[in-house]
Scaffold this active site. Structure first.
Site, PDB file in Angstrom:
ATOM      1  N   ASN A  62      36.478  43.046  44.596  1.00  0.00           N
ATOM      2  CA  ASN A  62      37.498  42.031  44.835  1.00  0.00           C
ATOM      3  C   ASN A  62      38.745  42.766  45.313  1.00  0.00           C
ATOM      4  O   ASN A  62      39.452  43.380  44.526  1.00  0.00           O
ATOM      5  CB  ASN A  62      37.786  41.270  43.529  1.00  0.00           C
ATOM      6  CG  ASN A  62      38.973  40.326  43.659  1.00  0.00           C
ATOM      7  OD1 ASN A  62      39.431  40.043  44.762  1.00  0.00           O
ATOM      8  ND2 ASN A  62      39.464  39.830  42.531  1.00  0.00           N
ATOM      9  N   TRP A  63      38.948  42.690  46.620  1.00  0.00           N
ATOM     10  CA  TRP A  63      40.087  43.419  47.194  1.00  0.00           C
ATOM     11  C   TRP A  63      41.431  42.775  46.874  1.00  0.00           C
ATOM     12  O   TRP A  63      42.468  43.367  47.130  1.00  0.00           O
ATOM     13  CB  TRP A  63      39.943  43.489  48.718  1.00  0.00           C
ATOM     14  CG  TRP A  63      38.970  44.526  49.202  1.00  0.00           C
ATOM     15  CD1 TRP A  63      38.232  45.385  48.437  1.00  0.00           C
ATOM     16  CD2 TRP A  63      38.664  44.818  50.569  1.00  0.00           C
ATOM     17  NE1 TRP A  63      37.477  46.186  49.252  1.00  0.00           N
ATOM     18  CE2 TRP A  63      37.718  45.864  50.559  1.00  0.00           C
ATOM     19  CE3 TRP A  63      39.086  44.285  51.798  1.00  0.00           C
ATOM     20  CZ2 TRP A  63      37.181  46.379  51.740  1.00  0.00           C
ATOM     21  CZ3 TRP A  63      38.556  44.808  52.961  1.00  0.00           C
ATOM     22  CH2 TRP A  63      37.618  45.849  52.928  1.00  0.00           C
ATOM     23  N   LYS A  64      41.394  41.527  46.438  1.00  0.00           N
ATOM     24  CA  LYS A  64      42.636  40.777  46.212  1.00  0.00           C
ATOM     25  C   LYS A  64      43.473  40.777  47.505  1.00  0.00           C
ATOM     26  O   LYS A  64      42.895  40.745  48.585  1.00  0.00           O
ATOM     27  CB  LYS A  64      43.398  41.347  45.014  1.00  0.00           C
ATOM     28  CG  LYS A  64      42.493  41.437  43.781  1.00  0.00           C
ATOM     29  CD  LYS A  64      43.212  41.707  42.516  1.00  0.00           C
ATOM     30  CE  LYS A  64      42.196  41.757  41.371  1.00  0.00           C
ATOM     31  NZ  LYS A  64      42.800  41.875  40.071  1.00  0.00           N
ATOM     32  N   HIS A  81      39.493  32.584  39.920  1.00  0.00           N
ATOM     33  CA  HIS A  81      39.984  33.871  39.412  1.00  0.00           C
ATOM     34  C   HIS A  81      41.258  33.611  38.587  1.00  0.00           C
ATOM     35  O   HIS A  81      42.055  32.730  38.926  1.00  0.00           O
ATOM     36  CB  HIS A  81      40.281  34.824  40.574  1.00  0.00           C
ATOM     37  CG  HIS A  81      40.568  36.220  40.115  1.00  0.00           C
ATOM     38  ND1 HIS A  81      41.790  36.585  39.595  1.00  0.00           N
ATOM     39  CD2 HIS A  81      39.779  37.318  40.042  1.00  0.00           C
ATOM     40  CE1 HIS A  81      41.735  37.868  39.245  1.00  0.00           C
ATOM     41  NE2 HIS A  81      40.532  38.330  39.504  1.00  0.00           N
ATOM     42  N   SER A 113      39.132  46.230  34.933  1.00  0.00           N
ATOM     43  CA  SER A 113      39.232  47.701  34.898  1.00  0.00           C
ATOM     44  C   SER A 113      37.872  48.403  34.906  1.00  0.00           C
ATOM     45  O   SER A 113      37.701  49.444  34.258  1.00  0.00           O
ATOM     46  CB  SER A 113      40.067  48.159  33.702  1.00  0.00           C
ATOM     47  OG  SER A 113      41.376  47.628  33.797  1.00  0.00           O
ATOM     48  N   GLY A 155      37.978  45.107  40.802  1.00  0.00           N
ATOM     49  CA  GLY A 155      39.220  44.966  41.555  1.00  0.00           C
ATOM     50  C   GLY A 155      39.689  46.298  42.107  1.00  0.00           C
ATOM     51  O   GLY A 155      39.151  46.813  43.094  1.00  0.00           O
ATOM     52  N   GLY A 156      40.666  46.888  41.440  1.00  0.00           N
ATOM     53  CA  GLY A 156      41.303  48.130  41.893  1.00  0.00           C
ATOM     54  C   GLY A 156      40.327  49.209  42.344  1.00  0.00           C
ATOM     55  O   GLY A 156      40.522  49.826  43.399  1.00  0.00           O
TER      56      GLY A 156
HETATM   57  P1  PGA Z   1      40.513  45.152  38.104  1.00  0.00           P
HETATM   58  O1  PGA Z   1      40.408  43.633  38.596  1.00  0.00           O
HETATM   59  O2  PGA Z   1      39.148  45.763  38.265  1.00  0.00           O
HETATM   60  O3  PGA Z   1      41.547  45.786  38.978  1.00  0.00           O
HETATM   61  O4  PGA Z   1      40.917  45.110  36.670  1.00  0.00           O
HETATM   62  C1  PGA Z   1      39.271  42.853  38.366  1.00  0.00           C
HETATM   63  C2  PGA Z   1      39.470  41.467  38.927  1.00  0.00           C
HETATM   64  O5  PGA Z   1      40.573  40.927  38.828  1.00  0.00           O
HETATM   65  O6  PGA Z   1      38.516  40.872  39.493  1.00  0.00           O
END
Ligand code: PGA
Length: 271
Positions: free
Chosen positions: A9-11, A99, A217, A238-239
Site C-alpha cells: 500500500n503505497w498510500k 483503510h 509495520s 505500507g512503509g
Molecule cells: P505500515 O502501513 O506498514 O506503514 O504500518 C500499513 C497500512 O496502513 O496499510
C-alpha cells in the site's frame, strides 16, 4: 488451501517516474528471485494516477495492480471520485476498501464500505477490506467487539459467494506507520476471531476460504513469524513496500516461495 497474498500500500507516495522505475525494478526482482506465482499473490496498491502505467509494466508478470479506494456508483455527479467500473476498465485487479486513514480523514463509514465491497466484486476487483481498533479500544479491552461491529457493518448485504472473494485486512491503528507491530499472538488472536465472526455469518466453509491479511509495520524482519500463524494468510504492507528491495524480501518470506522454473504467467487464485 488459502493462497498467501502480499499487497503493498503505497498510500500517497511517489511521482510517475518513481512509480514506473519501482515497477521495473520489482518486475526484475520477482523474475531474478524466481518467485513462484502459484505460491503467492502479489499486488501493489498505488495512487490512481499510476495505475495505467503500472498495468503496462506488470502485465503478465504475476503482479496485480490495486487501487486504494473506489466509488460504489458506476458514474454520475461525484466530483473527484473513481468508480469500480472505471478501475475495471483498465483491468485493476484489487482495491483497498475502508483503510483506517480513509475512515479517519475522509469520514468513510462501514455502511459505505459495504457498498464498495459489493461494487468491487461486481466488477471483478478483489476487495481488501480493512478493519482494526485504536489503542484506546484495545487498552479498554473492547477490541474484539469493535472489530466485529466494523466487520459486520462493512459486510452488510454481502453474500457468501461475495465473501469468499473478499480479503479482510486486520490493521490495528496503533501499529500503522508507528514501527510498532502487534505481537504475533495479538495478530493471530484477532485473525482467528475475524474468521470465527465470518463463520458465524456465512458458515465454516466460507470462512475457511477467506484470506485474512495482517497490516501494521510489517517488514522483512517480522513477516515470517506473522505468516506462520494459522489464520494469517497475507500482509498489507505500507512503509516497507515503498522500497522494492525490502518488498521483495517480504514477498519471499518463505524459501518455498522461490522456484527454479520461473513462470511468467498470470496468477491463479483458485488454488
Ligand atoms: P505500515 O502501513 O506498514 O506503514 O504500518 C500499513 C497500512 O496502513 O496499510
Amino acid at each position: 488451501m488459502r493462497k498467501p497474498f502480499i499487497a503493498g500500500n503505497w498510500k500517497m507516495n511517489k511521482v510517475v517516474e518513481q512509480a514506473t522505475s519501482y515497477a521495473d525494478t520489482l518486475t526484475e526482482l520477482v523474475k531474478k528471485e524466481g518467485i513462484d506465482h502459484d505460491k503467492v499473490d502479489i499486488a501493489i496498491c498505488a495512487p490512481y494516477l499510476f495505475l495505467s502505467a503500472l498495468k503496462v509494466i506488470f502485465l503478465l508478470r504475476g503482479i496485480d495492480v490495486g487501487a486504494q479506494n473506489l466509488h460504489y456508483e458506476d458514474e454520475g455527479a461525484f466530483t473527484g471520485e473513481i468508480s469500480a467500473k472505471m478501475l475495471h476498465d483498465i483491468r485493476v485487479e484489487c482495491c483497498i476498501i475502508g483503510h483506517s486513514e480513509r475512515r479517519k480523514y475522509n469520514g468513510e463509514t462501514s455502511e459505505e464500505c459495504a457498498k464498495k465491497v459489493k461494487a468491487a466484486i461486481m466488477y471483478d476487483i478483489r476487495p481488501i477490506l480493512c478493519v482494526g481498533e485504536t489503542l484506546e479500544e484495545r487498552e479498554s479491552g473492547n477490541h474484539l467487539e469493535v472489530v466485529k461491529k466494523m466487520l459486520l457493518e462493512s459486510l452488510h448485504n454481502v453474500t457468501g459467494a461475495e465473501m469468499v472473494k473478499t480479503v479482510v485486512a486486520y490493521e490495528p491503528l496503533w501499529a500503522i506507520g508507528t514501527g510498532k507491530t502487534a505481537t504475533t499472538e495479538q495478530a493471530q488472536e484477532m485473525a482467528a476471531y475475524i474468521r470465527s465472526v465470518i463463520a458465524e455469518k456465512y458458515g465454516k466453509d466460507v470462512a475457511d476460504r477467506v484470506i485474512i491479511q495482517y497490516g501494521g509495520s510489517v517488514k522483512s524482519s517480522n513477516i515470517k513469524e506473522l505468516m506462520e500463524q494459522e489464520d494469517i494468510d497475507g500482509a498489507l504492507v505500507g512503509g516497507a513496500s515503498l522500497d522494492p528491495e525490502e518488498f521483495i524480501k517480504i514477498i519471499k518470506y518463505d524459501p518455498d516461495i522461490v522456484c527454479k522454473n520461473v513462470k511468467m504467467i498470470p496468477i491463479n487464485r483458485n488454488k
